[in-house]
Design a protein around this motif. Structure first.
Motif, mmCIF file in Angstrom:
data_model
loop_
_atom_site.group_PDB
_atom_site.id
_atom_site.type_symbol
_atom_site.label_atom_id
_atom_site.label_comp_id
_atom_site.label_asym_id
_atom_site.label_seq_id
_atom_site.Cartn_x
_atom_site.Cartn_y
_atom_site.Cartn_z
ATOM 1 N N ASP A 19 0.810 -1.221 0.000
ATOM 2 C CA ASP A 19 0.000 0.000 0.000
ATOM 3 C C ASP A 19 0.846 1.276 0.000
ATOM 4 O O ASP A 19 0.649 2.168 0.843
ATOM 5 C CB ASP A 19 -0.912 0.023 1.246
ATOM 6 C CG ASP A 19 -1.726 -1.248 1.414
ATOM 7 O OD1 ASP A 19 -2.148 -1.819 0.397
ATOM 8 O OD2 ASP A 19 -1.945 -1.660 2.571
ATOM 9 N N SER A 34 2.159 0.202 4.268
ATOM 10 C CA SER A 34 1.770 -0.683 5.363
ATOM 11 C C SER A 34 2.932 -1.643 5.601
ATOM 12 O O SER A 34 3.797 -1.823 4.738
ATOM 13 C CB SER A 34 0.541 -1.507 4.996
ATOM 14 O OG SER A 34 -0.489 -0.706 4.524
ATOM 15 N N TYR A 50 -4.424 -9.479 7.247
ATOM 16 C CA TYR A 50 -3.656 -8.226 7.251
ATOM 17 C C TYR A 50 -3.673 -7.631 8.661
ATOM 18 O O TYR A 50 -4.444 -6.739 8.975
ATOM 19 C CB TYR A 50 -4.235 -7.258 6.210
ATOM 20 C CG TYR A 50 -4.226 -7.852 4.822
ATOM 21 C CD1 TYR A 50 -3.020 -8.207 4.222
ATOM 22 C CD2 TYR A 50 -5.408 -8.091 4.135
ATOM 23 C CE1 TYR A 50 -3.005 -8.786 2.963
ATOM 24 C CE2 TYR A 50 -5.395 -8.665 2.867
ATOM 25 C CZ TYR A 50 -4.197 -9.017 2.296
ATOM 26 O OH TYR A 50 -4.189 -9.591 1.054
ATOM 27 N N MET A 52 -1.569 -5.870 10.445
ATOM 28 C CA MET A 52 -0.437 -4.969 10.647
ATOM 29 C C MET A 52 -0.561 -4.170 11.949
ATOM 30 O O MET A 52 -1.654 -3.778 12.344
ATOM 31 C CB MET A 52 -0.334 -4.011 9.457
ATOM 32 C CG MET A 52 -0.042 -4.745 8.159
ATOM 33 S SD MET A 52 -1.541 -5.323 7.372
ATOM 34 C CE MET A 52 -1.716 -4.076 6.137
ATOM 35 N N TRP A 87 -3.923 -0.442 8.487
ATOM 36 C CA TRP A 87 -3.886 -0.680 7.046
ATOM 37 C C TRP A 87 -3.310 0.530 6.314
ATOM 38 O O TRP A 87 -2.632 1.351 6.898
ATOM 39 C CB TRP A 87 -5.290 -1.076 6.572
ATOM 40 C CG TRP A 87 -5.645 -2.511 6.923
ATOM 41 C CD1 TRP A 87 -4.930 -3.357 7.737
ATOM 42 C CD2 TRP A 87 -6.786 -3.246 6.489
ATOM 43 N NE1 TRP A 87 -5.576 -4.574 7.819
ATOM 44 C CE2 TRP A 87 -6.710 -4.543 7.057
ATOM 45 C CE3 TRP A 87 -7.868 -2.954 5.657
ATOM 46 C CZ2 TRP A 87 -7.676 -5.527 6.826
ATOM 47 C CZ3 TRP A 87 -8.834 -3.928 5.432
ATOM 48 C CH2 TRP A 87 -8.729 -5.201 6.005
ATOM 49 N N ALA A 88 -3.625 0.629 5.023
ATOM 50 C CA ALA A 88 -2.944 1.575 4.122
ATOM 51 C C ALA A 88 -2.963 3.031 4.610
ATOM 52 O O ALA A 88 -4.037 3.629 4.724
ATOM 53 C CB ALA A 88 -3.603 1.496 2.754
ATOM 54 N N ILE A 138 -11.567 2.638 5.330
ATOM 55 C CA ILE A 138 -10.105 2.477 5.240
ATOM 56 C C ILE A 138 -9.511 3.325 4.108
ATOM 57 O O ILE A 138 -10.208 4.046 3.425
ATOM 58 C CB ILE A 138 -9.739 0.991 4.967
ATOM 59 C CG1 ILE A 138 -10.401 0.516 3.658
ATOM 60 C CG2 ILE A 138 -10.166 0.118 6.145
ATOM 61 C CD1 ILE A 138 -9.845 -0.789 3.116
ATOM 62 N N ASP A 139 -8.217 3.166 3.933
ATOM 63 C CA ASP A 139 -7.475 3.670 2.768
ATOM 64 C C ASP A 139 -7.573 5.179 2.566
ATOM 65 O O ASP A 139 -7.922 5.665 1.468
ATOM 66 C CB ASP A 139 -7.915 2.933 1.489
ATOM 67 C CG ASP A 139 -7.481 1.477 1.486
ATOM 68 O OD1 ASP A 139 -6.792 1.056 2.435
ATOM 69 O OD2 ASP A 139 -7.828 0.754 0.534
ATOM 70 N N GLU A 226 -11.421 -0.207 -3.624
ATOM 71 C CA GLU A 226 -10.650 0.350 -2.500
ATOM 72 C C GLU A 226 -9.427 1.088 -3.052
ATOM 73 O O GLU A 226 -9.206 1.159 -4.259
ATOM 74 C CB GLU A 226 -10.198 -0.760 -1.543
ATOM 75 C CG GLU A 226 -9.227 -1.741 -2.157
ATOM 76 C CD GLU A 226 -8.821 -2.882 -1.229
ATOM 77 O OE1 GLU A 226 -9.284 -2.963 -0.083
ATOM 78 O OE2 GLU A 226 -8.015 -3.724 -1.680
ATOM 79 N N GLY A 227 -8.627 1.637 -2.139
ATOM 80 C CA GLY A 227 -7.334 2.229 -2.504
ATOM 81 C C GLY A 227 -7.431 3.443 -3.407
ATOM 82 O O GLY A 227 -6.757 3.504 -4.437
ATOM 83 N N THR A 275 -4.527 -8.440 -3.607
ATOM 84 C CA THR A 275 -4.745 -6.991 -3.513
ATOM 85 C C THR A 275 -3.872 -6.239 -4.509
ATOM 86 O O THR A 275 -2.823 -6.720 -4.941
ATOM 87 C CB THR A 275 -4.419 -6.458 -2.111
ATOM 88 O OG1 THR A 275 -3.023 -6.632 -1.859
ATOM 89 C CG2 THR A 275 -5.224 -7.144 -1.036
ATOM 90 N N HIS A 277 -2.761 -1.980 -4.901
ATOM 91 C CA HIS A 277 -2.911 -0.689 -4.213
ATOM 92 C C HIS A 277 -1.743 0.194 -4.654
ATOM 93 O O HIS A 277 -0.628 -0.292 -4.816
ATOM 94 C CB HIS A 277 -2.869 -0.935 -2.700
ATOM 95 C CG HIS A 277 -3.208 0.270 -1.884
ATOM 96 N ND1 HIS A 277 -4.302 0.316 -1.041
ATOM 97 C CD2 HIS A 277 -2.591 1.464 -1.755
ATOM 98 C CE1 HIS A 277 -4.342 1.497 -0.439
ATOM 99 N NE2 HIS A 277 -3.310 2.212 -0.856
ATOM 100 N N HIS A 292 2.197 -2.512 -5.293
ATOM 101 C CA HIS A 292 2.774 -3.679 -4.622
ATOM 102 C C HIS A 292 2.359 -4.949 -5.335
ATOM 103 O O HIS A 292 1.406 -4.963 -6.107
ATOM 104 C CB HIS A 292 2.408 -3.730 -3.126
ATOM 105 C CG HIS A 292 0.960 -4.010 -2.829
ATOM 106 N ND1 HIS A 292 0.236 -3.321 -1.874
ATOM 107 C CD2 HIS A 292 0.084 -4.922 -3.332
ATOM 108 C CE1 HIS A 292 -0.990 -3.795 -1.805
ATOM 109 N NE2 HIS A 292 -1.106 -4.770 -2.691
ATOM 110 N N ARG A 304 3.263 -8.674 1.154
ATOM 111 C CA ARG A 304 3.451 -7.964 -0.098
ATOM 112 C C ARG A 304 4.737 -7.144 -0.074
ATOM 113 O O ARG A 304 5.352 -6.991 0.966
ATOM 114 C CB ARG A 304 2.218 -7.079 -0.327
ATOM 115 C CG ARG A 304 0.948 -7.925 -0.422
ATOM 116 C CD ARG A 304 -0.312 -7.176 -0.118
ATOM 117 N NE ARG A 304 -0.384 -6.779 1.267
ATOM 118 C CZ ARG A 304 -1.361 -6.037 1.783
ATOM 119 N NH1 ARG A 304 -2.355 -5.634 1.026
ATOM 120 N NH2 ARG A 304 -1.348 -5.713 3.053
HETATM 121 O O1 FUB Z 1 -3.171 -3.679 3.317
HETATM 122 C C1 FUB Z 1 -4.474 -3.907 3.810
HETATM 123 C C2 FUB Z 1 -5.492 -3.585 2.776
HETATM 124 O O2 FUB Z 1 -5.252 -4.374 1.614
HETATM 125 C C3 FUB Z 1 -5.449 -2.169 2.265
HETATM 126 O O3 FUB Z 1 -6.015 -1.250 3.137
HETATM 127 C C4 FUB Z 1 -6.147 -2.350 0.974
HETATM 128 O O4 FUB Z 1 -6.064 -1.265 0.119
HETATM 129 C C5 FUB Z 1 -5.485 -3.589 0.438
HETATM 130 O O5 FUB Z 1 -4.256 -3.318 -0.166
#
Ligand code: FUB
Length: 328
Positions: A19, A34, A50, A52, A87-88, A138-139, A226-227, A275, A277, A292, A304
């Motif tokens: 991301d 991320s 995910y 993170m 996340w991102a 998100i994002d 998304e993204g 994914t 992004h 990525h 990733r």
């Molecule tokens: O990295 C976690 C999630 O996966 C991101 O928020 C999305 O955009 C996708 O890449």
């Protein structure tokens, strides 16, 4: 840790990164990714893989220089309102300060977006005590226009919970629109001058086809997933995003950051992994796509690695599609 970057190669290999939001600050390229971690839990459409917990910042003087990892700049344990899944993120500069915008689940498991500040683009970042009021999903990607007005565009389906906010409130079991109904768009709001709050409600961006009709939810090759990322080129606003289930990065063009935007085409076809992004940034009069894939972990979806490629425009302003795996 430093490594030499090369187009289409993982930018770093000592940690897993995803991301990437790239910006030019203080004449260097800074990348806010991320940080993917090992885990032995469930892998599902909700994105539980995910998990993170923190952010690192990467930077390089130019594309021939080593990549510097500035280390951990923010950890979820230091964010009072957040519980998990950082996340991102994205970053922005205004008022002589750097701002890191990031999504995470709050203590009820609902994704919100927070902000943290630093005097340096390399961090560390000090988080605000609460998430940004009126933020959800998100994002986040922050676009600062030439008049200095900043906008935050955000939102992601499925694990990102965007479809649960269709009424303006979080509805746990809400589902997305029917396939022939207009697809959900990303949300956008203006940021306050101090970058810590929204001054407008989150407005849904409309994405239409070349005939002016909304892209339907069932059009998974073109509908928003998304993204989101907004950049400006030759006076036009470009909204680019992931299509999710069809694994493309695509884009649309508009005359106003709030939309509407007209769908144009694909920037990047599917890469290794589920994914996709990205971000788009200008550096020394050339444009670059940061994205990525999962090449470093050999296709393990949740681990990733960040890459980049040069991005070019046709004379009419459309973007030439990038081959993520060119022969040479
Ligand atoms: O990295 C976690 C999630 O996966 C991101 O928020 C999305 O955009 C996708 O890449």
């Amino acid at each position: 840790m430093s490594e030499l970057p090369k187009q289409h190669q993982p930018l770093v290999s000592h940690i897993y990164t995803a991301d990437p939001s790239a910006h030019v600050f203080e004449d260097r390229i800074y990348i806010y990714p991320s940080h993917d971690l090992d885990h032995d839990g469930e892998i599902n459409d909700n994105g539980d893989q995910y998990r993170m917990e923190d952010y690192h910042v990467l930077s390089m003087a130019d594309f021939n220089s080593p990549v510097v990892d500035h280390g951990q700049v923010l950890h979820v344990k230091d964010v009072p309102w957040a519980s998990s899944q950082m996340w991102a993120p994205d970053a922005a500069f205004k008022n002589g300060k750097y701002y890191l915008f990031f999504p995470a689940r709050d203590h009820e498991g609902i994704f919100r977006i927070g902000v943290a500040t630093s005097a340096s683009p390399a961090g560390p970042f000090e988080p605000e005590a609460n998430y940004i009021e009126g933020s959800f999903s998100i994002d986040p990607a922050v676009f600062v226009d030439e008049d200095d007005q900043a906008y935050m565009v955000f939102g992601g389906l499925w694990g990102g919970q965007l479809e649960k906010w269709q009424t303006g409130k979080f509805v746990e079991d809400a589902e997305g629109p029917a396939p022939d109904a207009p697809a959900l768009g990303p949300r956008i709001a203006k940021l306050s001058d101090d970058m810590l709050s929204l001054t407008t409600e989150a407005h849904e961006i409309l994405i239409v086809d070349q005939d002016g009709n909304p892209i339907p939810a069932g059009d998974e090759d073109r509908r928003y997933f998304e993204g989101p990322w907004i950049h400006k080129y030759n006076g036009k606003y470009y909204l680019s995003f992931s299509t999710g289930s069809t694994h493309k990065l695509v884009y649309a063009i508009g005359d106003n950051p709030m939309g509407p935007y007209t769908y144009q085409g694909t920037i990047l076809p599917p890469v290794i992994g589920w994914t996709t992004h990205h971000s788009i940034v200008e550096f020394q009069e050339k444009w670059y796509l940061f994205y990525h894939d999962c090449s470093l972990s050999e296709g393990v979806d949740y681990k990733r690695n960040v890459k980049y490629a040069e991005l070019t425009y046709n004379p009419d302003g459309t973007i030439r599609m990038i081959d993520p795996y060119p022969e040479s």
